[in-house]
Motif scaffolding. Structure first.
Motif, PDB file in Angstrom:
ATOM      1  N   UNK A 174      -0.996  -7.592  -2.664  1.00 49.23           N
ATOM      2  CA  UNK A 174      -1.722  -8.704  -2.044  1.00 49.23           C
ATOM      3  C   UNK A 174      -2.510  -8.254  -0.811  1.00 49.23           C
ATOM      4  N   UNK A 175      -1.940  -7.336  -0.036  1.00 50.59           N
ATOM      5  CA  UNK A 175      -2.652  -6.826   1.141  1.00 50.59           C
ATOM      6  C   UNK A 175      -3.923  -6.101   0.718  1.00 50.59           C
ATOM      7  N   UNK A 176      -3.802  -5.275  -0.312  1.00 52.57           N
ATOM      8  CA  UNK A 176      -4.987  -4.565  -0.805  1.00 52.57           C
ATOM      9  C   UNK A 176      -6.033  -5.556  -1.302  1.00 52.57           C
ATOM     10  N   UNK A 177      -5.590  -6.525  -2.101  1.00 50.89           N
ATOM     11  CA  UNK A 177      -6.513  -7.500  -2.684  1.00 50.89           C
ATOM     12  C   UNK A 177      -7.224  -8.304  -1.606  1.00 50.89           C
ATOM     13  N   UNK A 178      -6.510  -8.719  -0.570  1.00 51.10           N
ATOM     14  CA  UNK A 178      -7.152  -9.516   0.486  1.00 51.10           C
ATOM     15  C   UNK A 178      -8.049  -8.663   1.380  1.00 51.10           C
ATOM     16  N   UNK A 179      -7.704  -7.397   1.571  1.00 49.00           N
ATOM     17  CA  UNK A 179      -8.522  -6.518   2.412  1.00 49.00           C
ATOM     18  C   UNK A 179      -9.779  -6.055   1.677  1.00 49.00           C
ATOM     19  N   UNK A 180      -9.604  -5.574   0.458  1.00 47.44           N
ATOM     20  CA  UNK A 180     -10.731  -5.030  -0.310  1.00 47.44           C
ATOM     21  C   UNK A 180     -11.474  -6.106  -1.089  1.00 47.44           C
TER      22      UNK A 180
END
Length: 126
Positions: free
Chosen positions: A70-76
């Motif tokens: 989720x962190x990757x998805x929201x950042x990228x």
């Protein structure tokens, strides 16, 4: 939302453990060459250690993986590629393995010990 997600992860892991747990003592008994008894008491021996394993291994594994994803998805602002997902799995599995290993030892000892009463007693003996 995150708290509900974590609670549902714990609950689903505990329900799954309750359903499939009888296979664990049978597996351990076969590996240790202990005569297998198919009574309810025998196949649920060490159940508290099985629940502890789910709390210390499976739940953190799912929660860590999901939060990395989720962190990757929201950042990228896009879905992570398979290489990143593999790395997330490696990290979450490694951390969870370290956290869950003692509870796996407790599970094996509880199945092996004929005087087993509960996971706390077994931990104190170790």
């Amino acid at each position: 939302m995150v708290t509900l997600d974590i609670a549902m992860t714990f609950i689903s892991n505990l329900i799954a453990t309750t359903i499939v747990y009888p296979m664990d003592p049978i597996r351990v008994q076969k590996q240790l060459e202990i005569p297998i008894s198919y009574t309810a008491r025998s196949i649920y021996k060490g159940y508290s250690a099985g629940l502890l394993r789910q709390i210390t291994y499976s739940s953190p594994n799912l929660i860590i993986y999901r939060s990395l994803n989720q962190t990757y998805t929201s950042t990228a602002e896009k879905e992570p590629p398979i290489l990143h997902k593999s790395f997330f799995g490696l990290v979450s599995g490694g951390i969870s393995g370290v956290l869950g290993n003692p509870s796996d030892l407790l599970l094996i000892r509880s199945v092996k010990d004929p005087q087993y009463k509960n996971v706390f007693q077994t931990a104190m003996q170790i």
